[in-house]
Design an enzyme around this catalytic site. Sequence first.
Site, PDB file in Angstrom:
ATOM      1  N   ASP A 197       0.620  -1.284   0.074  1.00  0.00           N
ATOM      2  CA  ASP A 197       0.160   0.150   0.120  1.00  0.00           C
ATOM      3  C   ASP A 197       1.235   1.039   0.080  1.00  0.00           C
ATOM      4  OD1 ASP A 197      -1.825   1.188   0.320  1.00  0.00           O
ATOM      5  OD2 ASP A 197      -2.716   0.836   1.899  1.00  0.00           O
ATOM      6  N   ASP A 226      -3.637   7.086  -3.797  1.00  0.00           N
ATOM      7  CA  ASP A 226      -4.869   7.713  -4.064  1.00  0.00           C
ATOM      8  C   ASP A 226      -5.562   8.560  -3.190  1.00  0.00           C
ATOM      9  OD1 ASP A 226      -6.796   5.281  -3.174  1.00  0.00           O
ATOM     10  OD2 ASP A 226      -5.069   4.220  -3.696  1.00  0.00           O
ATOM     11  N   ALA A 266     -11.725   2.625   0.216  1.00  0.00           N
ATOM     12  CA  ALA A 266     -12.302   3.599   1.304  1.00  0.00           C
ATOM     13  C   ALA A 266     -13.491   2.706   1.866  1.00  0.00           C
ATOM     14  CB  ALA A 266     -13.036   4.295   0.850  1.00  0.00           C
ATOM     15  N   CYS A 308     -13.338 -26.078  15.377  1.00  0.00           N
ATOM     16  CA  CYS A 308     -12.682 -26.133  14.690  1.00  0.00           C
ATOM     17  C   CYS A 308     -11.831 -27.386  14.549  1.00  0.00           C
ATOM     18  CB  CYS A 308     -11.831 -24.458  14.547  1.00  0.00           C
ATOM     19  SG  CYS A 308     -10.271 -24.577  14.468  1.00  0.00           S
ATOM     20  N   CYS A 344      -8.313 -26.455  13.451  1.00  0.00           N
ATOM     21  CA  CYS A 344      -6.634 -26.464  12.527  1.00  0.00           C
ATOM     22  C   CYS A 344      -5.603 -26.680  14.018  1.00  0.00           C
ATOM     23  CB  CYS A 344      -6.937 -25.136  13.271  1.00  0.00           C
ATOM     24  SG  CYS A 344      -6.867 -24.102  14.246  1.00  0.00           S
ATOM     25  N   CYS A 351      -6.766 -25.065  17.410  1.00  0.00           N
ATOM     26  CA  CYS A 351      -7.465 -26.261  18.670  1.00  0.00           C
ATOM     27  C   CYS A 351      -7.407 -27.253  18.427  1.00  0.00           C
ATOM     28  CB  CYS A 351      -9.266 -25.346  17.541  1.00  0.00           C
ATOM     29  SG  CYS A 351      -9.360 -23.657  17.475  1.00  0.00           S
TER      30      CYS A 351
END
Length: 578
Positions: free
Chosen positions: A90, A125, A191, A274, A276, A279
């Site tokens: 960015d 921008d 935005a 979960c 993962c 977890c």
Amino acid sequence: MNFKFEIKARDAAGRIGKIEVNGKKLETPAIMPVVNPKQLIVTPKELKEMGFDIIITNSYIIYKDEELREKALEKGIHGLLDYDGIVEVDSGSFQLMRYGGVEVTNREIIEFQHKIGVDIGTFLDVPTIPDAPREKAEEDLKITLERAKEAESIKSIPMNATVQGSTYLDLRTYAARKLSEMDFEIHPIGAVVPLMEGYRYRDLVDVVIASKIGLRPDRPVHLFGAGHPMVFALAVAMGVDLFDSASYALYAKDDRYMTPEGTKRLEELEYFPCSCPVCSRYTPQELREMSKEERTRLLALHNLWVIREELNRVKQAIKEGTLWQLVDDRSRSHPKMFAAYKRLLEYKDYLEENEPITKASAFFKVSEEIMRTPVVLRAKQRAERIKGKFPETISHPIFGEIPKYLSLTFPFAQSEGEEDFTIEKPSKEEAKLYVQAVAEYQFGEGASEAFKDIFVELSRKTGMPRQIKARGKHIATFRAEDGLLTLGIEGARRLHKVLPYPRMRVVVNEDAEPFARRGKNVFAKFVIDADESIRPYDEVLVVNKNDELLATGQSLLNGKELKIFQQGLAVKVRRGVG
């Protein structure tokens, strides 16, 4: 400069694509985790190992920090972050929106991005917050477009051109069209974080669609600041390809635990829903008893796994043709999401242009809202259109009165609703009418004329129409999976004669002509014209500029995209005339 984008699969207005930049490949839709080089909770190297092939960092933060700036100039951005994937940056626009100013010019930040070797840059921008006075939005957009011109003139790397315009939809479309005329690679929609923070998802839909309508379809679209898994399905269905967010880390710092349906506080959890790596190893109680630093890191890892899993779920839904079902399910995670889903369905024309003509899976009536999706509206419209030629109807439990001879065809036959729908096997004489009705339904008015003298072979096993022949030649195949027609080359010749130019045509240049004749695939860069009524996965006629038939196949792109795309496959050719 090396940047390519092509489409591999699609559903709704969503698409699975492939980006190639500087020799590195990325499958979309994809998310780029935000990496703050000053506060690394999860290292970029760990992100790469988890399967995140792209990250985003802020070039303005690096530029303003003397130590980071010197290291970036010395080692390059990849060396600074110890990351060998795609690095996007960015420019400081977010800080500009949040704090009202930055201490760098547009040219300075662009030149700095070049010097540190980023893969994808962003010019400075000017974002305009939602609901700002129109005069303010117009002035900010004017500056943004001026800076875009400046960036275009000096850039030598792939670069973002962010669509601005606040909540003024005409300004968003105008900005998108002006930026599409310039030489940029990716178009973020900027935005919009305040909209998401305020749960204004309905307004978010308006902003995204207004931008998409103005943008070139051959460039990826990035929804800046969107990173919660509950928005992915809806956003991808709108046509978003890329996401970014620091939410995985910000939520973890606040002891918030992501799920595909929303966010839970760690203190509320007795069990982890979960499996993962985090977890599977710890209980909520064990995490609560850890130090703040360790707990934050583990929650951030969990949040990343959930984000990755949901994006994979979205991509699988695209492959299966069930993205609308996933959107319908996820929209019920929050009332504001549900309002956004209903708002999206109001953009009928935009959605219909991008909706595939057939799906790999059955159609399920999971809600009243799903009955407003393009596949349903298109099917009803086309069925109504052919009733003049094929007036005999039957009552369908989902679609109402439909022509009898469409009862074997997608989505009528491949659907499951509140009642059973028994499909009767046709006689040999009736089978001919089924084929003619499907031709009118699939290829448009007059197409049945190409099938007036056909003979239809019925499957010995199922009794359903299969091979379509005439005078000893193969004309077409009645597909078992969706009841639509796959053309043989003789069927293509017949259809070519009865359909006036440019109906169902994809026109290729002289370079592609000999390959198409031999049955080779058509790539987008060789297409010079196309029928704009073509939809994704339509069976099409490939012709040269003199309208001589070369081949027949299935289009991956819609008619407008066929004219614009310069990368990737356009038509998967089944048969060539040669």
